[in-house]
Design a protein around this motif. Sequence first.
Motif, PDB file in Angstrom:
ATOM      1  N   VAL A  69      75.871 100.609   1.250  1.00 14.61           N
ATOM      2  CA  VAL A  69      77.201 100.621   0.621  1.00 14.61           C
ATOM      3  C   VAL A  69      77.393  99.353  -0.209  1.00 14.61           C
ATOM      4  CG1 VAL A  69      79.688 100.733   1.057  1.00 14.61           C
ATOM      5  CG2 VAL A  69      78.120 101.952   2.568  1.00 14.61           C
ATOM      6  N   ASP A  70      77.825  99.531  -1.460  1.00 17.00           N
ATOM      7  CA  ASP A  70      78.068  98.388  -2.341  1.00 17.00           C
ATOM      8  C   ASP A  70      79.556  98.037  -2.302  1.00 17.00           C
ATOM      9  OD1 ASP A  70      78.276  96.536  -4.312  1.00 17.00           O
ATOM     10  OD2 ASP A  70      77.645  97.855  -5.954  1.00 17.00           O
ATOM     11  N   LEU A  71      79.870  96.865  -1.782  1.00 15.74           N
ATOM     12  CA  LEU A  71      81.285  96.487  -1.658  1.00 15.74           C
ATOM     13  C   LEU A  71      81.708  95.446  -2.708  1.00 15.74           C
ATOM     14  CD1 LEU A  71      81.648  96.328   2.249  1.00 15.74           C
ATOM     15  CD2 LEU A  71      82.547  98.084   0.700  1.00 15.74           C
ATOM     16  N   ALA A  72      80.942  95.338  -3.785  1.00 14.45           N
ATOM     17  CA  ALA A  72      81.308  94.392  -4.843  1.00 14.45           C
ATOM     18  C   ALA A  72      82.700  94.726  -5.360  1.00 14.45           C
ATOM     19  CB  ALA A  72      80.296  94.473  -5.974  1.00 14.45           C
ATOM     20  N   GLY A  73      83.545  93.720  -5.463  1.00 10.69           N
ATOM     21  CA  GLY A  73      84.892  93.931  -5.988  1.00 10.69           C
ATOM     22  C   GLY A  73      85.904  94.346  -4.931  1.00 10.69           C
ATOM     23  N   THR A  74      85.464  94.491  -3.693  1.00  9.99           N
ATOM     24  CA  THR A  74      86.391  94.852  -2.614  1.00  9.99           C
ATOM     25  C   THR A  74      86.789  93.606  -1.826  1.00  9.99           C
ATOM     26  OG1 THR A  74      85.352  97.020  -2.380  1.00  9.99           O
ATOM     27  CG2 THR A  74      86.681  96.256  -0.527  1.00  9.99           C
ATOM     28  N   LYS A  75      88.081  93.365  -1.747  1.00  9.87           N
ATOM     29  CA  LYS A  75      88.568  92.251  -0.927  1.00  9.87           C
ATOM     30  C   LYS A  75      88.716  92.739   0.510  1.00  9.87           C
ATOM     31  CE  LYS A  75      91.268  89.945  -4.518  1.00  9.87           C
ATOM     32  NZ  LYS A  75      91.146  90.918  -5.616  1.00  9.87           N
ATOM     33  N   ILE A  76      88.397  91.851   1.451  1.00  6.70           N
ATOM     34  CA  ILE A  76      88.482  92.250   2.867  1.00  6.70           C
ATOM     35  C   ILE A  76      89.290  91.229   3.665  1.00  6.70           C
ATOM     36  CG2 ILE A  76      86.377  93.651   3.016  1.00  6.70           C
ATOM     37  CD1 ILE A  76      84.899  91.102   3.979  1.00  6.70           C
TER      38      ILE A  76
END
Length: 173
Positions: A76-83
């Motif tokens: 899973v590519d989570l680039a650009g997702t804030k957590i």
Amino acid sequence: MKAALLYGTCTGKTEAAAELIRDEFGEDFFETYEDIAQLEPGDLAQYDFIVCGVPTWDVGEIQYDWQDVYDELDSVDLAGTKIAFFGMGDQGGYPDTFQDAIGLVYLKMLERGAEGKIGFTETDTFDFTESKGVIDGKFCGLCLDDDCQPELTEQRVKDWVEQVKRELEAVPA
Ligand SMILES: Cc1cc2nc3c(=O)[nH]c(=O)nc-3n(C[C@H](O)[C@H](O)[C@H](O)COP(=O)(O)O)c2cc1C
């Protein structure tokens, strides 16, 4: 901003905290409010901001439904997702592995490109020995302990949601 609040739970405590957090953000803030068991790992990539509620189980282990997600995150590519994270644990029963799970999942999501450093909190109102949830001297999220400090949960949630809202406003979308 497309936001999700996702929690895992075995005995309901993290779900109860998730409800408090959702209410504090406001009913419309999260497009998705869901038990993580209902989602596929690939679903995570569609959000701009994810709040993850992760309890620690079995002495330092990630709660089972989150573990299933963790195991598949490499695809899973989570680039650009804030957590942002909140954890549920028991500092009295498990002082050497207190809230380990938030640290484990947080670091894995960073590895997959997510943007962290939101909602970090001080450790000083807890009594524990070791925690993988502590990163750079702070918990990498909100820590709650409904086994030992249930009376502090409501205020901790209020303070934390206020902090996260402030921090989200401070960073570019
Ligand atoms: C067998 C068992 C192992 C646990 N291990 C830990 C642990 O290592 N660290 C911790 O902080 N809490 C630990 N806990 C406490 C749970 O995280 C805590 O009760 C939490 O509130 C459960 O959340 P849930 O009801 O959402 O599943 C453990 C609890 C049990 C029963």
